[in-house]
Design an enzyme around this catalytic site. Structure first.
Site, PDB file in Angstrom:
ATOM      1  N   ASN A  91       0.829  -1.208   0.000  1.00 20.86           N
ATOM      2  CA  ASN A  91       0.000   0.000   0.000  1.00 20.86           C
ATOM      3  C   ASN A  91       0.861   1.254   0.000  1.00 20.86           C
ATOM      4  O   ASN A  91       1.961   1.251   0.557  1.00 20.86           O
ATOM      5  CB  ASN A  91      -0.933   0.007   1.224  1.00 20.86           C
ATOM      6  CG  ASN A  91      -1.834  -1.214   1.255  1.00 20.86           C
ATOM      7  OD1 ASN A  91      -2.063  -1.848   0.226  1.00 20.86           O
ATOM      8  ND2 ASN A  91      -2.306  -1.577   2.438  1.00 20.86           N
ATOM      9  N   HIS A 108       6.032  -0.560  -2.646  1.00 21.25           N
ATOM     10  CA  HIS A 108       5.515   0.109  -3.841  1.00 21.25           C
ATOM     11  C   HIS A 108       5.525   1.628  -3.700  1.00 21.25           C
ATOM     12  O   HIS A 108       4.850   2.313  -4.457  1.00 21.25           O
ATOM     13  CB  HIS A 108       4.078  -0.366  -4.129  1.00 21.25           C
ATOM     14  CG  HIS A 108       4.005  -1.787  -4.588  1.00 21.25           C
ATOM     15  ND1 HIS A 108       2.844  -2.521  -4.551  1.00 21.25           N
ATOM     16  CD2 HIS A 108       4.956  -2.627  -5.070  1.00 21.25           C
ATOM     17  CE1 HIS A 108       3.080  -3.737  -5.003  1.00 21.25           C
ATOM     18  NE2 HIS A 108       4.357  -3.834  -5.317  1.00 21.25           N
ATOM     19  N   CYS A 135      10.836  21.164  -6.600  1.00 23.53           N
ATOM     20  CA  CYS A 135      11.570  20.133  -5.863  1.00 23.53           C
ATOM     21  C   CYS A 135      12.215  20.761  -4.628  1.00 23.53           C
ATOM     22  O   CYS A 135      12.967  21.745  -4.746  1.00 23.53           O
ATOM     23  CB  CYS A 135      12.657  19.521  -6.754  1.00 23.53           C
ATOM     24  SG  CYS A 135      13.791  18.448  -5.840  1.00 23.53           S
TER      25      CYS A 135
END
Ligand code: BV8
Length: 228
Positions: A91, A108, A135
Site C-alpha cells: 500500500n 511500492h 523540488c
C-alpha cells in the site's frame, strides 16, 4: 533490521475498512481507471496530468481516513516483540505508520513522497503535485512525480525483503489478492525458508492453496484475534 521472525505482507484489503478503495474488488480502483494509463511509466509519459490527478486525488483522500484496528494490532505486535516483526506493505497510504508501525517497508512507494525527475531526490510531499511544484532538494519546477512504484518498475528494498523472507518463522499475508509480483511470490520464498505461512483475507480465494493456513474475515476482526 536483521532477521525478523515474523514477516507480514499487507495489501489494499487492510485499508479497506478505513475507507480506502481496493484495486480488484468489484468497485475497486481498476474498475474506474485503466491501470495502463495511470500506473505505468508509459501512461505518465503519454499524459502526465492524468497521472498526477489520479495520485493527487488519492493523496487528498489519504488525509480523510484513519488507521483501523488491523493496522493498530500490527503496531501492537511490533511493540510487544521488539526487533522481531517486519511489515512489508504494497500500500502507498500512510495508515501503518500512523497506527505506530516502525519496522515497515513500503515496497511500492508512498503517496506522501515525491521524486524529482531532475535530481532524482525523493522528498516528503503532502500537497497536489502540479507543473508549479518545486523540488525541495534542487528547486526545479514541474519535475516532480509521485514516489510510487508503477508496473514495470522495480519495487523498493527487494534484497532486504528477500533476506527477511528466507529467515522468518512466520509469514502472514493480509488483505491481498496475490495478483501482483514480486509480492505474490513472497509466500513461496518464506515457505522455502521453513516458515509457517498464513493468509488472512475477507475471502481466501485464488492463491489460498499456497498457504499452510487461511483465516477468513474482515481485517479489523481477524487481525487483532490473530495477533493475540
Ligand atoms: C516488477 C503502486 C521487475 C501504485 C502497484 C510485464 C511488464 C513488466 C512487469 C510485468 C509484466 N507482467 C507482469 C509483470 C509483473 C508486474 C505484475 O505483477 N503485473 C500483474 C498485473 C500481473 N509487476 C511489476 O511490474 C512490478 N515490478 O515486476 O519489476 C522486478 C521484479 C522483482 C525484482 C526486480 C525487478 C511492480 C508492481 C507494482 C505496481 N504498483 N501499486 C498504486 O498504488 O497506484 S500494484 C497495486 O496492486 C497496489 O500496490 C496494490 O496494493 C497491489 C496489489 O493489489 P492488492 O493490494 O492485493 O489489492 P487487490 O485489490 O488486488 O486485493 C485486495 C484484497 O483485499 C482482496 O483479496 C480482497 O478479498 C481483500 N479484502 C477486501 N476487503 C477486505 C479484504 N481483506 C480483509 N479485510 C477486508 N475488509
Amino acid at each position: 533490521m536483521s532477521n525478523p521472525k515474523i514477516v507480514i505482507l499487507t495489501g489494499a484489503g487492510i485499508s479497506a475498512e478505513s475507507g480506502v478503495a481496493t484495486f480488484r474488488d468489484p468497485d475497486g480502483v481498476w474498475a474506474k481507471f485503466n491501470l495502463e494509463d495511470v500506473a505505468t511509466p508509459q501512461g505518465f509519459a503519454r499524459d502526465p496530468a492524468k497521472v498526477q490527478d489520479f495520485y493527487n486525488m488519492r493523496r487528498r483522500q489519504m488525509g480523510t481516513v484513519d488507521p483501523n484496528a488491523a493496522h493498530a494490532a500490527l503496531a501492537a505486535l511490533e511493540q510487544a516483540l521488539p526487533g522481531k516483526v517486519l511489515v512489508v506493505t504494497q500500500n502507498i497510504d500512510d495508515l501503518h505508520e500512523r497506527a505506530g508501525s516502525r519496522n515497515l517497508i513500503h515496497m511500492h512507494g508512498e503517496l506522501a513522497r515525491a521524486i524529482c525527475l531532475g535530481c532524482s531526490e525523493s522528498s516528503a510531499w503532502a500537497d497536489d503535485i502540479t507543473v508549479q511544484s518545486q523540488c525541495p532538494a534542487c528547486s526545479a519546477k514541474g519535475r516532480l512525480r509521485p514516489d510510487v512504484v508503477w508496473f514495470g518498475e522495480i519495487p523498493y528494498r527487494m534484497e532486504e525483503i528477500g533476506e527477511a523472507l528466507t529467515g522468518c518463522d512466520l509469514f502472514a499475508a493480509i488483505g491481498t489478492s496475490g495478483s501482483v509480483y514480486p509480492a505474490a511470490g513472497f509466500v513461496e520464498e518464506a515457505r522455502a525458508g521453513g516458515a509457517l505461512t498464513v493468509e488472512l483475507n475477507l475471502k481466501c480465494a485464488g492463491w489460498a492453496s499456497r498457504f499452510d493456513e487461511q483465516i477468513e474475515g474482515p481485517a479489523t476482526q481477524v487481525v487483532p484475534d490473530f495477533v493475540e
